[in-house]
Write an enzyme that holds these catalytic residues in place. Structure first.
Site, PDB file in Angstrom:
ATOM      1  N   SER A 115       6.492   1.454  21.323  1.00 33.11           N
ATOM      2  CA  SER A 115       5.132   1.821  20.940  1.00 33.11           C
ATOM      3  C   SER A 115       4.090   0.771  21.298  1.00 33.11           C
ATOM      4  O   SER A 115       2.898   1.026  21.173  1.00 33.11           O
ATOM      5  CB  SER A 115       5.069   2.115  19.432  1.00 33.11           C
ATOM      6  OG  SER A 115       5.424   0.974  18.685  1.00 33.11           O
ATOM      7  N   LYS A 160       1.533   2.472  10.179  1.00 37.91           N
ATOM      8  CA  LYS A 160       0.700   1.690  11.090  1.00 37.91           C
ATOM      9  C   LYS A 160      -0.786   1.796  10.718  1.00 37.91           C
ATOM     10  O   LYS A 160      -1.511   0.798  10.739  1.00 37.91           O
ATOM     11  CB  LYS A 160       0.925   2.168  12.525  1.00 37.91           C
ATOM     12  CG  LYS A 160       2.321   1.872  13.069  1.00 37.91           C
ATOM     13  CD  LYS A 160       2.522   2.466  14.446  1.00 37.91           C
ATOM     14  CE  LYS A 160       3.905   2.172  14.984  1.00 37.91           C
ATOM     15  NZ  LYS A 160       4.153   2.786  16.308  1.00 37.91           N
TER      16      LYS A 160
END
Length: 791
Positions: free
Chosen positions: A670, A713
């Site tokens: 990611s 996140k």
């Protein structure tokens, strides 16, 4: 007669010292224990179905027990019967299992244990000498018996079937009953051939006495191990009759009834002193005590169930909704099979305690089985009855203990199952966790089908990746992503504070925790997705107040953040904040960790390349993240001309990428987009916006692919003061899981390609100009490939 199956022995056993009493394998002996310690030992071994090591002393009654006062070879025995005769002594029956060698004694304080090595008789090919000794010994035995006391019929049948030289020698020693020294010599002879030689010599001497007209002494046929026939006491007959009546009243299938009836018939024909008698008796009793049809009456009231779930847990709406759906379906379809639910989330979010709430809401029994570190397949499916100390697997054991066939069964930490030479427990769970198969689950010990379809199985795991795919496919995954700061504060106020006050005896002391104090504890003293450490910190504060109360010191009326340093010490975690200003070659990335989300500052530096290297990576990066960095560099090199970089720019320069907190391992794809933008900022000399956080996987074609952990996140970015987040367009649907406050405070940009992210993070690089250059290059390339006409 075939040899007994190889038994599984521990490396140490509790020790019982006797004098002038030898117990051979296959032999049952009655003993009387008078010492309090010996009585307690025998009762405990019988209750727990454990073995006891029997050793003979050189000097009777010598205490304390020492290795020098024991014969080094003894017998591992099973305590088949133990009956107190008043308060003075205990009558016990010991059944020999196998020889053991005493390596040394271990004094544990409560009892003496022996470190042992076991010697078990196995089927083996007999050589010509051994075979000759066996045949000659049998012939001599028959001659001696013909001249004296004849062999009982059971002994004759047994001798005709026996083919193991060691067993034959032991049975003859038992039958002949020589003096103690000779018996100990025979017990100490580990080699079957040596024992046969000793037996042969004894029989030969007996035959010589017969020829001289001397009396060799009577042969003790009463000590022969009987495997059939015999009589039993009135208590044993009554016990069997009660068991037969209990089996007859059970609501069981014909297959189960036929098997149990057959085992009962074996019990009736068997001598109670036989080692197999109590094994079969335990098996039949176990089958009779299983809840074949017994169930708890379920609570199907949706309102009541929802009220209980909300009382016990804050949030976790998806799990609660799934349980209420299950209850609704159960109202409409009583024969519905139990679903298999898997709760996946970081530690401390309430997965295990949620199982208890579900059981309470449904009015079912609750069972919890921890699978962390389980390596043995027999823990799930049980041992076969041929093994020493065989027992059912944990599934059947726990259902028997619950006395209900429809409990809530929690399989905790299913992602931490082990696998080694003892089998694969995850594979053994495949049948348990399949609603289409578990209506006829077969445990190795029972060897009978048991219906598990009424059980509500709930598995828990921190991560789903370690769970084998076939097992994962059988479960319905419900993700528990963790709590926000606001949710943690609500949980602390609703549950944790009152629970810790009561646990520490401060129930009447209503000391208030200010919002500022709770925020400080959550941010600076804990770093987790759940609330486990938060509760520990609250408990630590309560302990100090409890000490002050006992000492007579006044307690505060409220707790503020200024008091926390004295109570909890210096802060343990530094709250990561966004960079103070934008810089060249530094981009803010987002990461998922088992304790929640975090932000990463991806840094890059440029230097001259001396050895032909063009990329160095540091920061404890995993292989996937390293590949992402290499992909980002390769894609940037393919666009060198578009971004005004020289053709030989990357050949002349070495790029060093570092992600701080180097001691913490990092991995995953990611960070690919963030690494690309870091490299572009560094190579172009343009500043990257420090207030924009980036996540997304990239490909060599310039696409931005979806990633996981979006909620964690985003919440990490919010804590750090980030107000703009770039993420793959496919991940925009995951924003629905976010709290409304987080969605309002942060601006989200969903993108499909890397080119869309560049002007958002590096304003100095224009998007339209780049697109124009790329179209020009594509047109030029297409023109050059048009074939010219033939001349």
């Amino acid at each position: 007669m075939s040899s007994s199956p190889v038994q599984i022995l521990p490396d140490r056993l509790p020790l019982l010292a006797l004098h002038n009493i030898i117990i051979f394998p296959l032999m049952a002996v009655n003993i009387t224990a008078r010492r309090k310690e010996d009585i307690e030992l025998l009762l405990a071994c019988q209750k727990d179905n454990e073995l006891v090591a029997i050793a003979n002393q050189h000097r009777a009654g010598a205490l304390p027990l020492t290795y020098e006062n024991l014969h080094p070879i003894g017998t591992a025995c099973r305590v088949s019967q133990a009956k107190l005769n008043g308060d003075s002594h205990l009558e016990a029956v010991l059944e020999g299992v196998c020889r053991v060698s005493f390596l040394r004694l271990l004094n544990t304080g409560e009892q003496t244990q022996a470190l042992i090595a076991g010697y078990q008789e196995r089927e083996q090919h007999s050589d010509s000498t051994t075979q000759m000794l066996m045949e000659s010994s049998l012939s001599l035995l028959k001659v001696c018996c013909a001249a004296g006391q004849p062999l009982p019929e059971a002994a004759t049948l047994l001798l005709d079937r026996i083919n193991n030289p060691g067993h034959l020698a032991d049975l003859m020693i038992i039958y002949l009953q020589p003096d103690f020294a000779t018996q100990q010599q025979a017990l100490s002879a580990i080699s079957p051939k040596d024992r046969l030689k000793l037996v042969h010599q004894l029989l030969y001497d007996r035959q010589k006495k017969l020829k001289r007209g001397e009396s060799p002494g009577p042969i003790d046929s009463a000590r022969w191990p009987r495997h059939s026939g015999g009589t039993r006491s009135d208590n044993e007959n009554e016990e069997l009759n009660e068991l037969k009546k209990k089996i007859a009243e059970l609501d069981i299938s014909e297959q189960v009834r036929k098997t149990v009836t057959k085992e009962l018939g074996r019990l009736e024909r068997m001598n109670p002193s036989s080692p197999d008698y109590h094994n079969i008796l335990h098996y039949v009793e176990y089958v009779s005590e299983l809840p074949w049809q017994a169930e708890n009456q379920e609570n199907l009231d949706l309102n009541q169930a929802e009220k209980i779930l909300n009382e016990d847990h804050f949030g976790l709406d998806k799990v609660k909704e799934r349980i209420l759906e299950h209850l609704a379906v159960r109202q409409l379809n009583k024969d519905m099979k139990g679903p298999i639910i898997c709760l996946v989330g970081p530690p401390g979010v309430g997965k295990t305690s949620l199982g208890k709430s579900i059981a309470r809401a449904m009015n079912r029994e609750f069972i919890r089985l921890s699978l962390g570190g389980v390596h043995d397949e027999a823990e799930i499916r049980g041992h076969r009855r041929t093994y020493l100390g065989a027992m059912p697997g944990k599934i059947i054991q726990e259902i028997k203990r619950a006395a209900s066939r429809n409990p809530v069964f929690m399989l905790d930490e299913i992602d931490k199952l082990g696998r080694d030479f003892r089998g694969d427990p995850a594979s053994a769970l495949l049948e348990v966790m399949d609603p289409e198969q578990n209506n006829a689950f077969v445990d190795h010990y029972l060897n009978l089908p048991f219906d598990l379809s009424r059980v509500l199985f709930i598995a828990t795991a921190n991560q789903s990746d370690p769970i084998p795919a076939p097992l994962l496919d059988r479960m319905e995954i419900i993700a528990l992503p963790g709590y926000t700061e606001e949710e943690k504060k609500s949980i602390a106020c609703r549950y944790l504070l009152d629970r810790q006050r009561e646990n520490h005896g401060l129930k009447d002391e209503r000391i208030a925790f200010t919002d500022e104090a709770l925020d400080t504890i959550i941010d600076n003293y804990t770093r987790e997705s759940g609330v486990r450490n938060l509760e520990k910190m609250i408990g630590k504060i309560m302990r100090k107040w409890a000490r002050d109360k006992v000492a007579g010191n006044p307690l505060p009326k409220s707790l503020t953040s200024r008091d926390l340093t004295d109570l909890l010490g210096p802060t343990r975690h530094h709250k990561e904040l966004a960079a103070a200003k934008s810089r060249i070659g530094i981009v803010t990335g987002l990461a998922w960790t088992p304790t929640g989300g975090d932000i990463l500052f991806i840094e890059a530096a440029l230097m001259d390349s001396k050895k032909g290297e063009n990329l160095t990576l540091t920061g404890s990066l995993g292989e996937v993240m390293k590949e992402s960095a290499q992909t980002a560099l390769s894609f940037l090199r393919s666009l060198s001309a578009d971004y005004g970089l020289g053709v030989d720019f990357f050949e002349k320069h070495l790029i060093h990428i570092h992600i701080p907190s180097g001691a913490i391992p990092k991995d995953g794809p990611s960070a690919g987009l963030a690494i690309f933008l870091t490299l572009l900022s560094l190579a172009s000399g343009q500043i990257a916006d420090h207030q924009t956080a980036i996540t997304g996987e990239i490909s060599l074609s310039g696409r931005v692919l979806a990633v996981g952990g979006i909620k964690e996140k985003v919440l990490a970015a919010r804590r750090a003061g980030i107000r703009k987040i770039i993420l793959p367009r496919e991940n925009l649907k995951n924003l629905e899981d976010l709290p409304l406050a987080a969605r309002k405070e942060i601006e989200f940009f969903g993108i499909d390609t890397i080119a869309e992210a560049v002007p958002l993070v590096i304003p100095g690089i224009g998007g339209p100009a780049i697109k124009k250059k790329r179209k020009s290059r594509a047109k030029k390339s297409a023109t050059s490939t048009i074939p010219t006409s033939a001349s």
